[in-house]
Design an enzyme around this catalytic site. Structure first.
Site, PDB file in Angstrom:
ATOM      1  N   ASP A  33       0.863  -1.183   0.000  1.00  0.00           N
ATOM      2  CA  ASP A  33       0.000   0.000   0.000  1.00  0.00           C
ATOM      3  C   ASP A  33       0.898   1.230   0.000  1.00  0.00           C
ATOM      4  O   ASP A  33       1.856   1.305   0.779  1.00  0.00           O
ATOM      5  CB  ASP A  33      -0.887  -0.030   1.254  1.00  0.00           C
ATOM      6  CG  ASP A  33      -2.068   0.925   1.156  1.00  0.00           C
ATOM      7  OD1 ASP A  33      -1.840   2.134   0.920  1.00  0.00           O
ATOM      8  OD2 ASP A  33      -3.201   0.464   1.326  1.00  0.00           O
ATOM      9  N   ILE A  34       0.629   2.178  -0.893  1.00  0.00           N
ATOM     10  CA  ILE A  34       1.510   3.357  -0.971  1.00  0.00           C
ATOM     11  C   ILE A  34       1.121   4.458   0.025  1.00  0.00           C
ATOM     12  O   ILE A  34       1.803   5.468   0.126  1.00  0.00           O
ATOM     13  CB  ILE A  34       1.604   3.952  -2.394  1.00  0.00           C
ATOM     14  CG1 ILE A  34       0.230   4.306  -2.948  1.00  0.00           C
ATOM     15  CG2 ILE A  34       2.365   3.014  -3.332  1.00  0.00           C
ATOM     16  CD1 ILE A  34       0.317   5.191  -4.197  1.00  0.00           C
ATOM     17  N   GLN A  96     -14.620   2.095   1.850  1.00  0.00           N
ATOM     18  CA  GLN A  96     -13.838   1.549   0.727  1.00  0.00           C
ATOM     19  C   GLN A  96     -13.607   2.650  -0.302  1.00  0.00           C
ATOM     20  O   GLN A  96     -14.555   3.307  -0.754  1.00  0.00           O
ATOM     21  CB  GLN A  96     -14.592   0.374   0.076  1.00  0.00           C
ATOM     22  CG  GLN A  96     -13.811  -0.294  -1.055  1.00  0.00           C
ATOM     23  CD  GLN A  96     -14.547  -1.496  -1.661  1.00  0.00           C
ATOM     24  OE1 GLN A  96     -15.686  -1.809  -1.281  1.00  0.00           O
ATOM     25  NE2 GLN A  96     -13.903  -2.159  -2.593  1.00  0.00           N
ATOM     26  N   HIS A 102     -10.098  -5.999  -1.862  1.00  0.00           N
ATOM     27  CA  HIS A 102      -8.727  -6.161  -1.365  1.00  0.00           C
ATOM     28  C   HIS A 102      -8.729  -6.372   0.138  1.00  0.00           C
ATOM     29  O   HIS A 102      -9.601  -5.880   0.851  1.00  0.00           O
ATOM     30  CB  HIS A 102      -7.857  -4.958  -1.725  1.00  0.00           C
ATOM     31  CG  HIS A 102      -8.478  -3.643  -1.401  1.00  0.00           C
ATOM     32  ND1 HIS A 102      -9.435  -3.071  -2.202  1.00  0.00           N
ATOM     33  CD2 HIS A 102      -8.306  -2.796  -0.367  1.00  0.00           C
ATOM     34  CE1 HIS A 102      -9.823  -1.924  -1.685  1.00  0.00           C
ATOM     35  NE2 HIS A 102      -9.159  -1.738  -0.551  1.00  0.00           N
ATOM     36  N   HIS A 104      -6.406  -5.729   3.478  1.00  0.00           N
ATOM     37  CA  HIS A 104      -5.272  -4.990   4.038  1.00  0.00           C
ATOM     38  C   HIS A 104      -4.592  -5.878   5.074  1.00  0.00           C
ATOM     39  O   HIS A 104      -5.261  -6.438   5.951  1.00  0.00           O
ATOM     40  CB  HIS A 104      -5.759  -3.738   4.778  1.00  0.00           C
ATOM     41  CG  HIS A 104      -6.440  -2.715   3.919  1.00  0.00           C
ATOM     42  ND1 HIS A 104      -5.793  -1.611   3.437  1.00  0.00           N
ATOM     43  CD2 HIS A 104      -7.719  -2.619   3.484  1.00  0.00           C
ATOM     44  CE1 HIS A 104      -6.646  -0.869   2.739  1.00  0.00           C
ATOM     45  NE2 HIS A 104      -7.822  -1.465   2.746  1.00  0.00           N
TER      46      HIS A 104
END
Ligand code: 5GP
Length: 137
Positions: A33-34, A96, A102, A104
């Site tokens: 995750d960025i 979301q 996805h 996490h």
């Protein structure tokens, strides 16, 4: 909910935008995750075009959870994570922000998480953490 082929994770799956990949197989992709909520925050996605968990066939859900287990084990062994928060948001009403399912995986205590999708992380640091996780996979 209809699936938007131009969402950011669909573009990552097609290789149209880059990611720090940690694992890939026929059914799933895992990458960093960025905007991490803690160091080592990774995401696991099915390749199947589902927006939320409700649209994912059970066999694909099983494959996705297998990848979740692999990545979590690597976060523990390679990053020394003592605990990992597993989070999965279904629908805008739940917060979301990217409409491709996805999971996490956040190696931290739940009370210490940074704000969700808050600010971009240090890319060099994220890259280094990705390399550590990938090495175990
Ligand atoms: P959601 O809010 O949908 O549960 O989580 C979406 C996650 O995707 C957020 O944690 C956010 O930081 C992350 N994210 C958003 N855009 C990108 C991107 O372009 N690349 C990566 N690797 N992560 C992203």
């Amino acid at each position: 909910m209809s699936y938007d082929n131009n969402n950011i994770f669909a573009k990552i799956l097609r290789g149209e935008i880059p990611c720090f990949k940690v694992y890939e197989d026929d059914d799933t992709l895992a990458f960093m995750d960025i905007m991490p909520q803690a160091d080592g925050h990774a995401l696991v996605i099915p390749k199947h075009p589902a927006v939320t968990l409700l649209e994912l066939p059970a066999d694909k859900a099983a494959k996705t959870l297998q990848t979740v287990q692999k990545v979590m084990a690597a976060q523990k062994s390679e990053l020394g994570a003592k605990g990992v928060v597993l989070m999965q948001l279904n629908g805008e009403a739940a917060g979301q922000t990217v409409p491709h399912l996805h999971f996490h995986l956040i190696p931290a205590h739940v009370s210490e998480l940074k704000r969700h999708a808050g600010e971009q992380g240090d890319m060099d640091k994220i890259k280094a953490l990705a390399e550590k996780i990938r090495a175990a996979l």
